[in-house]
Design an enzyme around this catalytic site. Structure first.
Site, short mmCIF file in Angstrom:
data_model
loop_
_atom_site.label_atom_id
_atom_site.label_comp_id
_atom_site.label_asym_id
_atom_site.label_seq_id
_atom_site.Cartn_x
_atom_site.Cartn_y
_atom_site.Cartn_z
N LYS A 1 0.45 4.61 -0.31
CA LYS A 1 -0.71 5.41 0.80
C LYS A 1 -0.15 6.15 -0.88
O LYS A 1 -0.34 6.88 -1.77
CB LYS A 1 -0.06 5.75 1.79
CG LYS A 1 -0.02 4.20 2.69
CD LYS A 1 0.67 4.53 4.17
CE LYS A 1 -0.04 3.41 5.20
NZ LYS A 1 0.24 3.36 5.85
N HIS B 1 -9.56 0.64 5.17
CA HIS B 1 -8.28 1.26 6.00
C HIS B 1 -8.48 1.70 6.88
O HIS B 1 -8.65 2.78 7.34
CB HIS B 1 -7.01 1.91 4.99
CG HIS B 1 -5.88 1.77 5.18
ND1 HIS B 1 -5.34 2.56 6.16
CD2 HIS B 1 -4.74 0.30 5.46
CE1 HIS B 1 -4.71 2.55 7.11
NE2 HIS B 1 -3.37 1.53 5.64
N GLY C 1 2.74 1.88 10.68
CA GLY C 1 3.92 3.31 10.60
C GLY C 1 4.48 3.31 12.14
O GLY C 1 5.26 5.00 12.15
N ASN D 1 1.11 -1.25 0.08
CA ASN D 1 -0.24 -0.04 0.14
C ASN D 1 0.33 1.33 -0.27
O ASN D 1 1.57 1.27 1.33
CB ASN D 1 -0.52 0.20 1.23
CG ASN D 1 -1.87 1.25 1.40
OD1 ASN D 1 -1.26 2.17 0.35
ND2 ASN D 1 -2.08 1.28 3.20
N GLU E 1 -5.07 -5.29 10.50
CA GLU E 1 -4.19 -4.14 10.60
C GLU E 1 -4.22 -3.35 11.93
O GLU E 1 -5.33 -2.28 11.97
CB GLU E 1 -3.88 -3.19 9.01
CG GLU E 1 -4.09 -3.88 7.92
CD GLU E 1 -3.12 -2.71 7.48
OE1 GLU E 1 -1.98 -2.81 6.52
OE2 GLU E 1 -3.90 -1.48 7.16
N SER F 1 3.57 -2.14 10.02
CA SER F 1 5.10 -2.21 10.56
C SER F 1 6.22 -3.85 10.34
O SER F 1 6.06 -4.12 10.58
CB SER F 1 5.51 -1.89 11.79
OG SER F 1 5.13 -0.61 12.30
N GLU G 1 -6.52 4.41 7.87
CA GLU G 1 -7.13 6.22 7.70
C GLU G 1 -7.78 6.17 7.51
O GLU G 1 -8.17 7.07 7.50
CB GLU G 1 -5.14 6.43 6.59
CG GLU G 1 -4.03 5.89 7.54
CD GLU G 1 -2.78 5.31 7.16
OE1 GLU G 1 -2.40 5.40 5.56
OE2 GLU G 1 -1.94 4.75 7.56
#
Ligand code: 13P
Length: 250
Positions: free
Chosen positions: A11, A95, A173, A9, A167, A213, A97
């Site tokens: 991003k 996701h 991250g 991904n 996730e 990660s 985010e």
């Protein structure tokens, strides 16, 4: 046997030139394998070019998001058919985010899931708990709600082929990867939930990726767990060598 799938991904990274360069590097470095499928998810502006560059390879192409509507007055949005028209086969939905920064609800994600499936796009359906939810003992309730509401009204035959990505938000991250045991526990929980909601067959055949990660150094142990069938990679997919190393270690 479930297929192992490693997806990158990207991003909001890489302009068109950078995207072309990264795809060419991945193509050069990747030794394609029967048992592990690679997918990349560049930004919208690079999808058309990416699909041309990937033709003749086995690397799948995914978008990072889409609109739940077909067309019309939805400024800034991209529809499922538009994604199909540039050669996209997958789309990441839900996701964390999108959920936290852009306020996407389970209901909206459910509408997008239905639209993607109806348009013959394979969803990569993301779920995961925050650190606060994990520490307060709410983790399984949160995951169950995301799964039940995200998949509400979707039949077993329509869901078949969908990829699920677990996730944990606290691992995204942050460099704080879930331990293989922590991840395996949740993956088994999700698979069991799919069995309860659908069938043993669907649950056993659904690829459930881990994301958060993932690096070349931790990929083998994570993906070696019984219910972990690949990875959804963020930071480490922006360099061809680390993305390819994760696929190699899967
Ligand atoms: P990182 O690999 O950078 O933690 O991101 C994971 C992710 O969000 C993939 O969708």
């Amino acid at each position: 046997m479930r297929q192992k799938i490693v997806a990158g991904n990207w991003k909001m990274n890489n302009d068109l030139n950078e995207s072309v360069a990264l795809i060419n590097q991945i193509k050069e470095a990747l030794v394609e394998r029967e048992d592990v499928k690679a997918i990349i998810a560049p930004t919208f502006i690079a999808l058309d070019k990416a699909s041309q560059l990937l033709s003749g390879t086995n690397i799948g192409l995914s978008a990072q998001n889409m609109c739940s509507e077909d067309s019309g007055a939805f400024t800034g949005a991209i529809s499922a058919n538009m994604l199909k028209s540039v050669g996209c086969e997958y789309v990441i939905l839900g996701h964390s985010e999108r959920r936290t920064i852009f306020g996407e609800t389970d209901k909206l994600i459910n509408a997008k899931m239905k639209k993607a499936i109806a348009s013959n796009l394979t969803p990569i359906f993301c779920i995961g708990e925050t650190l606060e939810e994990r520490e307060s003992g709410e983790m399984k309730n949160v995951i169950e709600k995301q799964v039940r509401e995200g998949l509400d009204g979707i039949s077993e035959s329509d869901l078949s082929g969908t990829i699920v990505a677990y996730e944990p938000v606290w691992a995204i991250g942050t460099g704080k990867v879930a331990t293989p045991d922590q991840a395996q526990e949740v993956h088994a929980f999700i698979r069991n939930l799919l069995k309860e909601m659908y069938s043993e067959e669907l649950a056993e055949n659904t690829t459930i990726q881990y994301g958060g990660s993932v690096k070349p150094e931790n990929a083998a142990e994570l993906i070696g767990q019984k219910d972990i069938d690949g990875a959804l990679v963020g930071g480490a997919c922006l360099k061809a060598d680390s993305f390819v190393a994760i696929i190699k270690n899967a």
